[in-house]
Design an enzyme around this catalytic site. Sequence first.
Site, PDB file in Angstrom:
ATOM      1  N   PRO A  92     -11.697  -5.855 -12.701  1.00 34.77           N
ATOM      2  CA  PRO A  92     -10.674  -6.617 -13.360  1.00 34.77           C
ATOM      3  C   PRO A  92      -9.943  -7.506 -12.372  1.00 34.77           C
ATOM      4  O   PRO A  92      -9.434  -7.018 -11.360  1.00 34.77           O
ATOM      5  CB  PRO A  92      -9.741  -5.541 -13.880  1.00 34.77           C
ATOM      6  CG  PRO A  92     -10.415  -4.229 -13.621  1.00 34.77           C
ATOM      7  CD  PRO A  92     -11.408  -4.446 -12.586  1.00 34.77           C
ATOM      8  N   GLU A  93      -9.894  -8.761 -12.678  1.00 40.55           N
ATOM      9  CA  GLU A  93      -8.967  -9.663 -11.994  1.00 40.55           C
ATOM     10  C   GLU A  93      -7.802  -9.891 -12.939  1.00 40.55           C
ATOM     11  O   GLU A  93      -7.743  -9.268 -14.012  1.00 40.55           O
ATOM     12  CB  GLU A  93      -9.658 -10.988 -11.647  1.00 40.55           C
ATOM     13  CG  GLU A  93     -10.543 -10.878 -10.408  1.00 40.55           C
ATOM     14  CD  GLU A  93     -10.801 -12.221  -9.775  1.00 40.55           C
ATOM     15  OE1 GLU A  93      -9.892 -13.078  -9.777  1.00 40.55           O
ATOM     16  OE2 GLU A  93     -11.913 -12.420  -9.272  1.00 40.55           O
ATOM     17  N   HIS A 117     -16.173  10.167 -14.907  1.00 37.55           N
ATOM     18  CA  HIS A 117     -15.204   9.239 -14.312  1.00 37.55           C
ATOM     19  C   HIS A 117     -13.944   9.034 -15.145  1.00 37.55           C
ATOM     20  O   HIS A 117     -13.200   8.093 -14.904  1.00 37.55           O
ATOM     21  CB  HIS A 117     -15.836   7.879 -14.005  1.00 37.55           C
ATOM     22  CG  HIS A 117     -17.088   7.986 -13.186  1.00 37.55           C
ATOM     23  ND1 HIS A 117     -17.155   8.684 -11.999  1.00 37.55           N
ATOM     24  CD2 HIS A 117     -18.337   7.507 -13.400  1.00 37.55           C
ATOM     25  CE1 HIS A 117     -18.392   8.614 -11.518  1.00 37.55           C
ATOM     26  NE2 HIS A 117     -19.123   7.912 -12.349  1.00 37.55           N
ATOM     27  N   ARG A 154     -15.512   3.929  -9.319  1.00 38.64           N
ATOM     28  CA  ARG A 154     -15.406   3.816  -7.854  1.00 38.64           C
ATOM     29  C   ARG A 154     -14.114   4.401  -7.298  1.00 38.64           C
ATOM     30  O   ARG A 154     -13.964   4.533  -6.089  1.00 38.64           O
ATOM     31  CB  ARG A 154     -15.568   2.345  -7.433  1.00 38.64           C
ATOM     32  CG  ARG A 154     -16.982   1.864  -7.679  1.00 38.64           C
ATOM     33  CD  ARG A 154     -17.159   0.415  -7.301  1.00 38.64           C
ATOM     34  NE  ARG A 154     -17.158   0.211  -5.861  1.00 38.64           N
ATOM     35  CZ  ARG A 154     -17.295  -0.974  -5.285  1.00 38.64           C
ATOM     36  NH1 ARG A 154     -17.416  -2.049  -6.033  1.00 38.64           N
ATOM     37  NH2 ARG A 154     -17.306  -1.084  -3.991  1.00 38.64           N
ATOM     38  N   ARG A 181      -1.530 -22.316   9.373  1.00 35.99           N
ATOM     39  CA  ARG A 181      -2.477 -21.251   9.044  1.00 35.99           C
ATOM     40  C   ARG A 181      -3.895 -21.776   9.207  1.00 35.99           C
ATOM     41  O   ARG A 181      -4.237 -22.823   8.682  1.00 35.99           O
ATOM     42  CB  ARG A 181      -2.243 -20.755   7.599  1.00 35.99           C
ATOM     43  CG  ARG A 181      -0.903 -20.066   7.398  1.00 35.99           C
ATOM     44  CD  ARG A 181      -0.832 -18.726   8.102  1.00 35.99           C
ATOM     45  NE  ARG A 181      -1.886 -17.822   7.697  1.00 35.99           N
ATOM     46  CZ  ARG A 181      -1.751 -16.879   6.752  1.00 35.99           C
ATOM     47  NH1 ARG A 181      -0.612 -16.730   6.118  1.00 35.99           N
ATOM     48  NH2 ARG A 181      -2.758 -16.084   6.461  1.00 35.99           N
TER      49      ARG A 181
END
Length: 288
Positions: free
Chosen positions: A2-3, A99, A118, A160
């Site tokens: 998921p983003e 899970h 995970r 940067r």
Amino acid sequence: MPELPEVETTRRGLAALLTDRFIVGWTIRNPNLRWPVQLPAQLRGGRICGVRRRAKYLIVEVIGASHAAAVGERGALIMHLGMSGNLRVLPVETAPGKHDHLDIVLSGALLLRLNDPRRFGSVHWQADPVEEHWLLRKLGPEPLSTEFSGAYLKARARRRRVAVKNFIMDGQIVAGVGNIYASEALFLAGIRPTTRAGRVTLLGYERLVAAIRQVLEQAIALGGTTLRDFVDQDGNPGYFKQSLNVYGRDGLPCPRCATPLKGVRTGQRATVFCPKCQSAQSFSGRRC
DNA sequence: ATAGTCACCTGAGCGC
DNA sequence: TGCGCTCAGGTGACTA
């Protein structure tokens, strides 16, 4: 994983189902997520009064209701889905599968179930003020907020030398821009991902900010991106995958100019760009 | 302070 | 069918 758009999709689904339910209890089958999961006794009996999002964190707001001491006390569950997590609201009798690490049992014979193969996800409890939690404290502005602008990025990028793609994926610069949408936004803005952040012009950053917003909003509208396993709280995939221009398309023709897309690695992450449309010049923002 | 690397963990896909 | 290798949507902690 998921983003931001996938987390927002999950949030919208959850908010309707969770708001005004009471927390009856919970089952922690495996506390070994990214950080050990521990929930305080005071959570029991609490009422969920909303579900917010900050970066990729889901914030389930709870107001104490059970013991005299906890009544009116506010706090939140801060949940992160890591690379592979998902949250579902299910009938309380639904048997847990592989899970399924955590269930929050709710009034109305439902439960909120976290599945995360995970185990890069996390769950924390934080009493108000929630924003003071160490995971949230240092986060940069939300990409969909007005605070996030080309001028802001240009100022932060001063001196940067990191690749601009890594720069916009840094949560302290801007919250919640992950690998897919960073790649897609840089394509839309015509900026090469490897350009040093300090060398992108103000115009380049203005285009980049617009592109980030566009790509996130469009992905949210389509329910996010499902690559292999993302499902929203109803178990449905997202449909933004069809809209991807560069992510996962190394070697395939650029959708705009048909030049083969090029894959590189920046900061240990797969990065794909069009060598023609995404300018290598410091004043980037050009298109073919 | 900054940039780069490592770590955490499971599962899928690929070549042999 | 199996083995070993690589890769994956994140991000804090370390190291120079």
